[in-house]
Structure formats: C-alpha cells, structure tokens
Design an enzyme around this catalytic site. Structure first.
Site, PDB file in Angstrom:
ATOM      1  N   HIS A 150       0.888  -1.376   0.089  1.00 13.94           N
ATOM      2  CA  HIS A 150      -0.105  -0.136   0.072  1.00 13.94           C
ATOM      3  C   HIS A 150       0.729   1.312  -0.001  1.00 13.94           C
ATOM      4  O   HIS A 150       0.611   2.234  -0.701  1.00 13.94           O
ATOM      5  CB  HIS A 150      -0.991   0.047   1.233  1.00 13.94           C
ATOM      6  CG  HIS A 150      -2.245  -0.786   1.004  1.00 13.94           C
ATOM      7  ND1 HIS A 150      -2.958  -1.288   2.096  1.00 13.94           N
ATOM      8  CD2 HIS A 150      -3.000  -1.277  -0.046  1.00 13.94           C
ATOM      9  CE1 HIS A 150      -4.016  -2.034   1.535  1.00 13.94           C
ATOM     10  NE2 HIS A 150      -4.011  -1.930   0.291  1.00 13.94           N
TER      11      HIS A 150
ATOM     12  N   ARG B  56     -11.082  -0.942 -10.230  1.00 10.77           N
ATOM     13  CA  ARG B  56     -11.168  -1.727  -9.206  1.00 10.77           C
ATOM     14  C   ARG B  56     -12.307  -1.701  -8.549  1.00 10.77           C
ATOM     15  O   ARG B  56     -12.321  -1.021  -7.639  1.00 10.77           O
ATOM     16  CB  ARG B  56      -9.899  -1.592  -8.220  1.00 10.77           C
ATOM     17  CG  ARG B  56      -8.367  -1.812  -9.010  1.00 10.77           C
ATOM     18  CD  ARG B  56      -7.532  -1.641  -7.856  1.00 10.77           C
ATOM     19  NE  ARG B  56      -6.023  -1.708  -8.156  1.00 10.77           N
ATOM     20  CZ  ARG B  56      -5.410  -0.821  -8.408  1.00 10.77           C
ATOM     21  NH1 ARG B  56      -5.894   0.678  -8.302  1.00 10.77           N
ATOM     22  NH2 ARG B  56      -4.162  -0.706  -8.660  1.00 10.77           N
TER      23      ARG B  56
ATOM     24  N   CYS C  47      -2.193  -4.441 -16.618  1.00  6.74           N
ATOM     25  CA  CYS C  47      -2.557  -3.415 -15.908  1.00  6.74           C
ATOM     26  C   CYS C  47      -1.882  -3.539 -14.268  1.00  6.74           C
ATOM     27  O   CYS C  47      -2.348  -2.919 -13.272  1.00  6.74           O
ATOM     28  CB  CYS C  47      -4.030  -3.739 -15.635  1.00  6.74           C
ATOM     29  SG  CYS C  47      -4.687  -5.246 -14.879  1.00  6.74           S
TER      30      CYS C  47
END
Length: 556
Positions: free
Chosen positions: A186, A288, A486
């Site tokens: 993250h 997403r 991607c």
C-alpha cells in the site's frame, strides 16, 4: 564519505535531504490485572477508542481522497473487526486492562496470519498501525506518525502505514525510505499516487543517523549517503532532464516510429478520475470495483449504488476505453457475505471469479448494474474477470455477461501461470487479456507480494515473468485480440518499453506514472523495444534483465 545502498525503487524521482525518522511506536502496555467489577468500564473504554480511531482513519481518507481514501476506509474496517473486538472483550473479562487487551488481541491475530502464511499477512503494517493508534488513545499519548519539522526532509521508517502515507505533505517530505514493504505494498502504491520518490525493502535503513544527508533515487532504488557535490549535481541534472521531457511529452502513448500503445489509468472509483484525466490517460485499464464493496463487508452494495459509481467513471471518458474488473474479493479483501472465513490459505482458495461463481447473484447484480450504467454512453466498455485459471472459468464468466445483457467486450485477467500457459485456449471464450503482474509474480514464484523479504522474487523484471507475458501476448496476437498489462509493472518506464517489445497492446498504471511512461516510450522505436525485450528474456536474473534492456536502449 559517500556510500551507496540499494533497495527497491517504487516511485520515480530524486529526493535530496536530511534524514528524519518515523515517530517511535507505542510502547507495550504493562500486563497488570483489574478487579472484575471494572471489566465493563474497560470494555467501554476499548470500544470508544476503537470507534475514535476508525473515525479518524475515515476522516483522513476523506481529506486524502482517491486511492488513499479506499485504503484508509478498509483499514477502519480492520479496526472494527468484530472477531478482534470479541477477543478484546474476552481478555478484559479475565482481568486485562483495555490497552493490554487490545495489544494482546492484535498480537494474536498478527501471529495467526503470519503462521498460516496467509496473503493477508502482507497487511501487517496496516494491522500494527491500527493497534498502535488504539493503544496510544487508551494510554493518552501522542499517536505514532511522521516527525514534526519546519524544513523538508527524507523520511525513514521500518514501514509506513496507509494512514501516514496518505497525508504526507510533499512540500516537507521530499521522499521516503522503508526497511520493509514491497513494490506492490500500500505504501508503494500511495507513494506513486502522491508523486513522492520512494524506496522500499532497504535493509538497515533504520540505522541511518538522524540528520544524515541522503539522495534517494526512486527509479533505481539507490540511496546515496552523504553524496558528493558531483553526485548531487548528476542526480539533479538527471531529474531536471526528466522533468523537461515530461513537460514536452503529450498526446497518446506511442513509440518514436508511431506504434500506438494506449496509456490507461488504474482507478478505484470516481475520486481517482481527475488525476487520471490530468495525466492524459486515454481511458481506464483497471477499474477496481472491490473498493465499492468494501464499504460494507456484511452485504453487497445495491444495484442503484453500483450504477451511480460506475456511470460517474464511464462518463469521464466519452469515447474512451474503460476496462472494469468485476469484484475481486478474498485473500486481503475478505467480505463476510462472500468469502469463506476458515480457509488455511486464502490466496490459494476461493477468491476472485471463484467467489463470484459460488455467489452468482452478486455477479449478476454487478453485471446488470454495469449494463445500465453504460446505457446511452459512447464509452467503449470492457469487463474482465479476476483469477481466471482456464477456459472453463473464462466460459463461465462470458456466459454470465451475456445472460446479464451486457453489451461490452468480455475479458480475462492473467494472474495465474496456467492462464498464461493456456492463453490461446482462454481466448476462445473471451475477447481480450489483461495481465495482472502483481499476482502473476506472486503465484509464479510462490512469493507473497507484500513481504519485503521476498521482494527479489516480486521484481517484475524476473525473466520467468517476462516469459509468461510473452506467451500471453503471442497468444493474443495469434487470435487477433488484445493483451494489456494493468499491474504495477506498467508504471516502470523502462519496463514499459520491454512490455511493448513483448507484444503488449496497452499499458495501465497509477495516474502519476503516465507522463514518465509516455515520455520514455516516445524515445524509442518498436524495433528497439523488441530488441530490449529479447535481451531481458535472455538474462538469468531481474537485475541482469534490467541492465540488458537498458544497454540495448542506450545503444551500448
């Protein structure tokens, strides 16, 4: 004396400044007992602290917006996890203080995840941060966080939790370096979104003395300690040249000889769209949709709520291409209404398309919402399934799309080696492929994508991974269909050239990386990209592959 360290570069740019260390983590609370009559009061204190921390995380997310908002909302859900709170209550009932119960409950959960080898173990930094914030509130001490400084600095930390990364002030935090983490953690993703140079997985970073001057190259992963005047000038010159090239590069993605490579953006929802448009994204290569579902882990969002979110993104790219990934739940994104709670290894269990096929009503509602959201719009909608393993999976997804009346192209993500090896078979059922290089690397090398200790195997330059990309692209070319990337690999400008040379037809990435990739692609011909790709595949390691490609493109 100048020394050079090397970690993993995860966010482009150069930062030169003095080291400042992350605030000290919360100390372990003392293990003292409380009388039974105080248990109720302590349980109330624990709940109040949890709710306050969750509210603070959500507020931080609202301030940050975009990708960071989704990450912090998920972290707030982690703070309020009912199983964790039940464990806290149980520990208080047998004599623990609120702060000690929270500390021990989180420690037990952390150990459980690590020992089970779960994919969710990659979120340990998030879990630790939530624990530290709750304990700090209960102890009445300052929250752990970035240091106070009036002067710009380079931040050093063991790892950075999303709550810290999301609100970094780029005018003060010139760049950051962490001992742990990986290229798809993250912190790395948010660093790219912020445009802050960053290096992760640098052993010994915490040993750099406060006030030491370092130069951080977020592209190469190099850290220059006490850089000489010559090194500073060299890095600053390179950074200036890079900035000038970015400003001069506009328009659609293409090689210098005109071979088109559409550059698309990865988004999590409407909040990410402005940055994508500003960066010149030609569309969305990865929408997403799971972030919409993470708002409430107990039930799926209504069809109406989904339609509104999807349409907001679709309307932003009139006559552009928007590739939507249907719900990718499981592993590090568990949903109570969808994913099993007792899997020994969720990363290898019922996740992605497998979950949706087990709950066809959830898939049907999402596909119907997408169909309605696209009505009357000129957008080129494409819908793809995550975690496709074989032709049977691909057919099941395509059938579901048709049954929902979806007028769009149906595609499959290549995240499992079997899908790359049998790509041509899968393409008998769908119209395009999209390579998720983060998970593809994880499953190819049996290396958790969030664990810094195995970051070498998570490097998208690994020749074995490039072989799988080439297999997929060759299959798509043979079938006259498209094959995009991607995953985070597309955000590496040099690797973007190699991927183009392998036959990839589009590249999707975080918005901040699009200008870098556009400018780099425009410097080379397709033939040069193909030679660089061949050189990279002929190497035996990620470092050798990167060096070989660089040598070809630089004319060495």
């Amino acid at each position: 004396m100048e020394t050079t360290l090397r970690g993993v570069g995860v966010s482009h740019g150069v930062a030169i400044g003095e080291v400042r260390h992350m605030g000290t983590a919360v100390l372990e609370p003392p293990a003292k007992s409380i009388p039974a009559e105080e248990a109720g009061r302590e349980q109330g204190r624990a709940r109040q602290a949890v709710e306050a921390v969750a509210a603070d995380l959500i507020a931080r997310g609202n301030l940050a917006g975009g990708e960071a908002q989704h990450v912090l909302e998920a972290q707030a859900m982690m703070a309020q996890d009912p199983e964790l709170m039940s464990d806290v209550d149980r520990r208080i009932a047998v004599g623990s203080t609120a702060e000690r119960a929270v500390y021990d409950a989180f420690a037990a959960y952390r150990a459980l995840l690590a020992n089970a080898g779960e994919y969710l173990a990659g979120r340990v930094a998030d879990l630790d941060d939530v624990r530290n914030r709750i304990v700090a509130r209960l102890l009445g001490v300052p929250m752990p966080g970035v240091p106070d400084s009036d002067e710009p600095y380079v931040l050093i930390a063991r790892d950075l939790a999303p709550a810290d990364t999301a609100l970094l002030d780029p005018t003060l935090v010139l760049g950051f370096v962490t001992e742990e983490g990986g290229p798809t953690s993250h912190s790395a993703i948010l660093a790219r979104a912020l445009g802050v140079p960053a290096v992760v997985a640098l052993p010994g970073a915490g040993e750099l003395a406060e006030g030491t001057v370092v130069a951080v190259d977020g592209s190469t992963g190099e850290i220059f300690v006490d850089p000489s005047d010559e090194k500073r000038a060299e890095l600053e010159s390179a950074a200036a040249a890079r900035k000038a090239a970015l400003s001069a590069s506009t328009g659609p993605g293409a090689t210098s000889d005109g071979h088109k490579v559409p550059l698309l953006a990865n988004v999590g929802g409407p909040g990410d769209v402005p940055a994508a448009i500003e960066a010149g994204a030609e569309g969305v290569g990865l929408f997403r949709t799971e972030f919409l579902f993470l708002d409430d882990s107990k039930q799926a969002p209504s069809e109406e709520k989904q339609i509104a979110a999807y349409r907001a993104v679709l309307e932003a790219f009139p006559e552009g291409r928007v590739v939507v990934r249907v719900l990718d739940a499981g592993a590090d994104k568990p949903l109570d209404f969808l994913t099993p709670a007792d899997e020994p290894n969720p990363a290898l269990g019922v996740r992605g398309l497998r979950s949706l096929l087990d709950h066809p009503e959830v898939l049907r509602t999402q596909l119907t919402a997408l169909a309605k959201a696209a009505e009357g719009l000129p957008v080129y909608l494409e819908v793809m399934a995550p975690m496709v393993a074989d032709r049977i999976d691909a057919k099941a997804f395509a059938d579901a799309c048709r049954e929902a009346g979806l007028r769009a192209k149906f595609g499959a993500m290549v995240e499992i080696p079997s899908a790359a090896l049998r790509a041509r078979s899968i393409l008998q059922e769908v119209e395009f492929l999209s390579l998720g290089t983060n998970d593809l690397a994880q499953y190819t090398f049996a290396a958790d994508r969030q664990v810094g200790a195995v970051s070498r195997l998570q490097d998208p330059w690994q020749p074995a991974l490039l072989d799988l990309v080439a297999l997929s692209a060759d299959a798509a070319r043979a079938e006259g269909k498209s094959c995009g990337v991607c995953g985070e690999a597309a955000a590496d400008p040099l690797l973007a050239c190699v991927l183009t040379g392998l036959g990839v037809t589009s590249l999707s990435m975080g918005a901040a990386s699009i200008p870098y990739v556009r400018a780099t692609l425009a410097k080379y011909t397709l033939a040069q990209c193909e030679r660089a790709a061949n050189a990279a595949r002929a190497a035996d390691s990620a470092d050798e592959a990167r060096s070989a490609a660089q040598a070809v493109l630089s004319g060495e």
